[in-house]
Scaffold this active site. Sequence first.
Site: not given
Length: 162
Positions: A62, A64, A73, A75, A112, A115
């Site tokens: 990830n 940010e 993210c 993924e 999430c 993703c």
Amino acid sequence: MRSKTLSFQLTIFESLAELPKEDLKLIDLALQAKENAYAPYSNFKVGAAVLLENKQVVIGNNQENASYPSGLCAERVAVFQAGAKFPGIPIVKIAIVASSDSQITKEPAAPCGNCRQSIFEYENKQERPIELILMGGEGPIYKCRSVADILPLAFGSDFLKK
């Protein structure tokens, strides 16, 4: 009126020692990727390792940004990188490891919604399931047969065909 129950089967491993060797190797790569995550705001680090049909592994973590939600993210970083670096090569499985710097995560964190939808796009495109292996900071490891299992009533390309 009628009702419908949607369910899926989840395999739960109580420890890393129970995992098949290929899955353990993928988890190890996801753990390494997690360590390089850039998560100064949430302190929630995620690493992902994507195994492709050609046996190549692509990692992601990830990333940010102070301007939420413009980060990405782990993924999606890994899946998009796999698609860019190895176009047309099917994804076999993805190991995802997530943990918090501020508390112990005792359960795996599933991808999430963004993703799930992104992984489902690849699964739909390649017309075969993408297995998920999920691990938290400690505790059990979950294995799902397909991302479609955790994204019931998925929105796919079939909705957009004329």
